[in-house]
Design an enzyme around this catalytic site. Structure first.
Site, PDB file in Angstrom:
ATOM      1  N   THR A  15       0.807  -1.217   0.000  1.00  0.00           N
ATOM      2  CA  THR A  15       0.000   0.000   0.000  1.00  0.00           C
ATOM      3  C   THR A  15       0.837   1.262   0.000  1.00  0.00           C
ATOM      4  OG1 THR A  15      -1.705  -1.197   1.225  1.00  0.00           O
ATOM      5  CG2 THR A  15      -1.877   1.181   1.233  1.00  0.00           C
ATOM      6  N   ASP A  59       1.889  -7.605  -4.230  1.00  0.00           N
ATOM      7  CA  ASP A  59       1.122  -7.529  -2.997  1.00  0.00           C
ATOM      8  C   ASP A  59       1.803  -8.468  -2.002  1.00  0.00           C
ATOM      9  OD1 ASP A  59      -1.073  -8.575  -1.080  1.00  0.00           O
ATOM     10  OD2 ASP A  59      -2.019  -6.850  -2.044  1.00  0.00           O
ATOM     11  N   SER A  60       1.879  -8.054  -0.741  1.00  0.00           N
ATOM     12  CA  SER A  60       2.637  -8.887   0.207  1.00  0.00           C
ATOM     13  C   SER A  60       2.002 -10.251   0.439  1.00  0.00           C
ATOM     14  CB  SER A  60       2.828  -8.159   1.536  1.00  0.00           C
ATOM     15  OG  SER A  60       1.645  -8.156   2.294  1.00  0.00           O
ATOM     16  N   SER A  61       0.739 -10.427   0.047  1.00  0.00           N
ATOM     17  CA  SER A  61       0.118 -11.756   0.129  1.00  0.00           C
ATOM     18  C   SER A  61       0.807 -12.743  -0.805  1.00  0.00           C
ATOM     19  CB  SER A  61      -1.368 -11.677  -0.241  1.00  0.00           C
ATOM     20  OG  SER A  61      -2.030 -10.748   0.569  1.00  0.00           O
ATOM     21  N   ASP A  92       0.758  -7.219   5.405  1.00  0.00           N
ATOM     22  CA  ASP A  92       0.185  -8.536   5.737  1.00  0.00           C
ATOM     23  C   ASP A  92       1.234  -9.586   6.086  1.00  0.00           C
ATOM     24  OD1 ASP A  92      -2.347  -7.572   5.494  1.00  0.00           O
ATOM     25  OD2 ASP A  92      -2.793  -8.517   3.574  1.00  0.00           O
ATOM     26  N   THR A 167       4.524  -9.334  15.160  1.00  0.00           N
ATOM     27  CA  THR A 167       3.396 -10.028  14.553  1.00  0.00           C
ATOM     28  C   THR A 167       2.341  -8.977  14.201  1.00  0.00           C
ATOM     29  OG1 THR A 167       1.893 -11.919  14.810  1.00  0.00           O
ATOM     30  CG2 THR A 167       2.155 -10.526  16.733  1.00  0.00           C
ATOM     31  N   GLN A 279      -0.007 -20.752  21.034  1.00  0.00           N
ATOM     32  CA  GLN A 279      -1.042 -20.015  20.308  1.00  0.00           C
ATOM     33  C   GLN A 279      -1.287 -18.642  20.927  1.00  0.00           C
ATOM     34  OE1 GLN A 279      -4.706 -22.252  19.977  1.00  0.00           O
ATOM     35  NE2 GLN A 279      -3.666 -24.075  19.221  1.00  0.00           N
ATOM     36  N   CYS A 280      -0.879 -18.466  22.186  1.00  0.00           N
ATOM     37  CA  CYS A 280      -1.089 -17.185  22.866  1.00  0.00           C
ATOM     38  C   CYS A 280      -0.216 -16.110  22.227  1.00  0.00           C
ATOM     39  CB  CYS A 280      -0.743 -17.301  24.350  1.00  0.00           C
ATOM     40  SG  CYS A 280      -1.745 -18.508  25.224  1.00  0.00           S
TER      41      CYS A 280
END
Length: 342
Positions: A15, A59-61, A92, A167, A279-280
């Site tokens: 972007t 695109d970073s995807s 992303d 993250t 996962q935390c």
């Protein structure tokens, strides 16, 4: 700041490099060689800025290890000519790229700062200008003609983070990133507040080593109540699979059902490396704290400690390409190589 500081701006896509066509409203990539015209404030920075762009910005995807190698190669081939590097990237997958580059660029003695934005550079309320200007300013910081920052970082919304600690936490707010288990290295206010005691130490006797090979025969597996034997068997049975990042509950806990532990044990016995991460969002894996995680520790699951999933998967790709003997792999993974774990 040294007036001769030279910064290379590397545009990969995202972007931040877009501008809105005022007639159609569509976003278009703008010409980065005209950057100083678009952001005249950059002229106030006491440094020379040169730009280089991916031939086809993405695109970073669509980011992938081949593109990480391209970024690392650009940095390597321009390393002696520039004092710092700013990589413009879509938000992303920015934390994955920052983590990967930290492992690929060994013995960095210069800053590599990734940044981007939530709104295009030409938007009225854009965050692109502040992110870009401050990222360049931070990359320019020198003391005794040496770079102050000597690691891969990520700058977003007034904070500079260690790249492999980040993250993405928000798709809409300007503060899109967090570093849950490591404080910000620099906070930008009226002045830049440097927390130099947090910076990664650099050994000036060591030359830069660029690792361009990554092994992508890896997978991230998130545990959930109800995961069954067929699913786990299918994943472990993927041809040529070499490593799994296992996202477990809390401080590294997983089901203690026999079928689960047996499958994990067999996978390790046949040569798979399995890394336990939480996962935390924040906190650390501490296998053995609870009885349910002691079993994983006993069968040889690697502790990811307080590493992020992004850093765990890229570290796994990096280490699998290093031909480390199986018996040594756990020790190497559980060692902090670029400040990615405490």
């Amino acid at each position: 700041m040294n007036s001769r500081t030279k910064i290379l701006l590397i545009y990969t896509g995202g972007t931040i490099g877009m501008r809105k066509d005022l007639k159609t409203g569509a976003l278009k990539v703008f010409n980065f060689s005209k950057l100083l015209q678009r952001i005249p404030e950059l002229k106030q920075l006491d440094c020379e800025i040169e730009t280089i762009s991916f031939h086809n910005p993405i695109d970073s995807s669509n980011m992938k290890p081949e593109k990480w190698t391209e970024i690392a190669s650009i940095i390597a081939s321009n390393y002696s000519e520039f004092d710092g590097f700013v990589v413009l990237h879509g938000s992303d997958t920015m934390s994955y790229t920052a983590s990967a580059l930290s492992f690929m660029l060994e013995n960095l003695s210069k800053p590599v700062v990734l940044t981007g934005s939530q709104l295009p550079i030409g938007d009225l309320r854009t965050d692109a200008k502040e992110n870009l200007i401050t990222a360049i300013q931070i990359a320019s910081l020198q003391q005794n003609n040496k770079s102050v920052i000597t690691e891969v970082c990520l700058y977003f919304e007034y904070k500079l983070y260690r790249g492999n600690r980040t993250t993405k936490i928000n798709a809409e707010h300007f503060n899109a990133f967090a570093s849950p288990n490591y404080p910000a290295l620099i906070e930008s206010g009226v002045y830049l507040n440097l927390k130099s005691e947090l910076f990664l130490a650099h050994n000036p006797a060591m030359d830069l080593i660029v690792h361009k090979d990554l092994d992508t025969n890896v997978v991230i597996l998130k545990l959930f109540p109800g995961i069954n034997k067929n699913v786990l068997s299918a994943i472990i049975g993927i041809p040529n699979l070499r490593g799994i990042v296992l996202e477990t509950y809390g401080s590294g806990n997983a089901t203690t059902e026999d079928w689960f532990l047996n499958l994990i044990e067999k996978a390790i016995a046949k040569g798979l490396h399995i890394v336990n991460v939480s996962q935390c969002t924040s906190g650390s894996v501490n296998m053995g704290q609870y009885e349910v995680s002691s079993a994983l520790k006993q069968i040889g699951v690697i502790s990811g400690k307080d590493i992020t999933t992004e850093a765990a998967i890229t570290k796994l790709m990096y280490l699998l390409s290093q031909n480390i003997p199986f018996g040594d792999f756990q020790t190497v993974f559980e060692t902090s190589l670029r400040g990615e774990m405490s």
